[in-house]
Design a protein around this motif. Structure first.
Motif, PDB file in Angstrom:
ATOM      1  N   SER A 225      34.013 -35.299  36.902  1.00 20.60           N
ATOM      2  CA  SER A 225      33.990 -36.313  35.846  1.00 20.60           C
ATOM      3  C   SER A 225      34.279 -37.697  36.413  1.00 20.60           C
TER       4      SER A 225
ATOM      5  N   ASN B  34      36.556 -29.887  37.531  1.00 23.11           N
ATOM      6  CA  ASN B  34      35.961 -30.594  36.407  1.00 23.11           C
ATOM      7  C   ASN B  34      36.432 -32.049  36.367  1.00 23.11           C
ATOM      8  N   ILE B  35      37.699 -32.276  36.587  1.00 22.02           N
ATOM      9  CA  ILE B  35      38.231 -33.650  36.611  1.00 22.02           C
ATOM     10  C   ILE B  35      37.608 -34.433  37.752  1.00 22.02           C
TER      11      ILE B  35
ATOM     12  N   VAL C 188      31.220 -38.979  38.378  1.00 20.03           N
ATOM     13  CA  VAL C 188      30.181 -39.466  37.472  1.00 20.03           C
ATOM     14  C   VAL C 188      30.577 -40.837  36.921  1.00 20.03           C
ATOM     15  N   LEU C 189      31.830 -41.018  36.582  1.00 20.25           N
ATOM     16  CA  LEU C 189      32.304 -42.296  36.068  1.00 20.25           C
ATOM     17  C   LEU C 189      32.133 -43.400  37.111  1.00 20.25           C
TER      18      LEU C 189
END
Length: 184
Positions: free
Chosen positions: A24, A20-21, A27-28
């Protein structure tokens, strides 16, 4: 619940959190790239220094390096307009060479795809591959079929789409030069 089951559940949970990290952060990074608008190359500015590898083999080189006027062409194998322009570009290459103008078809696509896209040995000899990062430096708008005219000094003279007024002026000039040579 025994210790082994608890450890497996905790390990699965740790992997899920790590994934998940990672997603994320990806995406950032992508959203930051999208926020930065691509700036077209500006006439009079030096061409970004990148290195390409000729498709026909040979040493890496810097397309548009100072010393020779150059036309950099950006074509994509999946672009129907690009495919339509190939015959005209193929006929233009000998004229450009005779006039002392270097022409390079630059791509970031795999060699296999380029070979299938480029129908003649003349086009293949003028093709070179770049890494995607370098391709974006020379073609920041990722447009095709497009070109960049580079002066002897290594500065951008013009950039646009193949078929626009500057491109047609180049074609006319090369055709006139060949006609004058034949008349002499």
């Amino acid at each position: 619940m025994d210790d082994t089951t608890l450890q497996l559940v905790l390990a699965a949970l740790a992997f899920a959190i790590a994934g998940n990290i990672w997603l994320s952060l990806a995406v950032l990074r992508a959203s930051r790239r999208e926020r930065q608008p691509a700036a077209a190359l500006v006439a009079g500015e030096p061409l970004p220094a990148v290195h390409a590898r000729p498709m026909a083999g040979g040493a890496r080189f810097q397309p548009g390096a100072p010393g020779q006027a150059t036309v950099l062409l950006f074509l994509a194998s999946r672009c129907p307009k690009c495919r339509d322009k190939l015959a005209g570009i193929d006929g233009l290459l000998p004229q450009a060479r005779a006039a002392g103008l270097a022409v390079w078809l630059l791509s970031e696509e795999p060699v296999r795809r380029l070979r299938a896209f480029l129908p003649s040995n003349t086009l293949r000899a003028a093709a070179a591959r770049l890494r995607l990062r370098d391709y974006r430096r020379l073609n920041p708008l990722m447009s095709s079929p497009s070109y960049v005219f580079v002066s002897h000094a290594g500065t951008v003279e013009a950039a646009g789409l193949v078929g626009d007024d500057d491109w047609l002026a180049l074609v006319d000039q090369l055709n006139c030069d060949i006609a004058e040579e034949r008349a002499a």
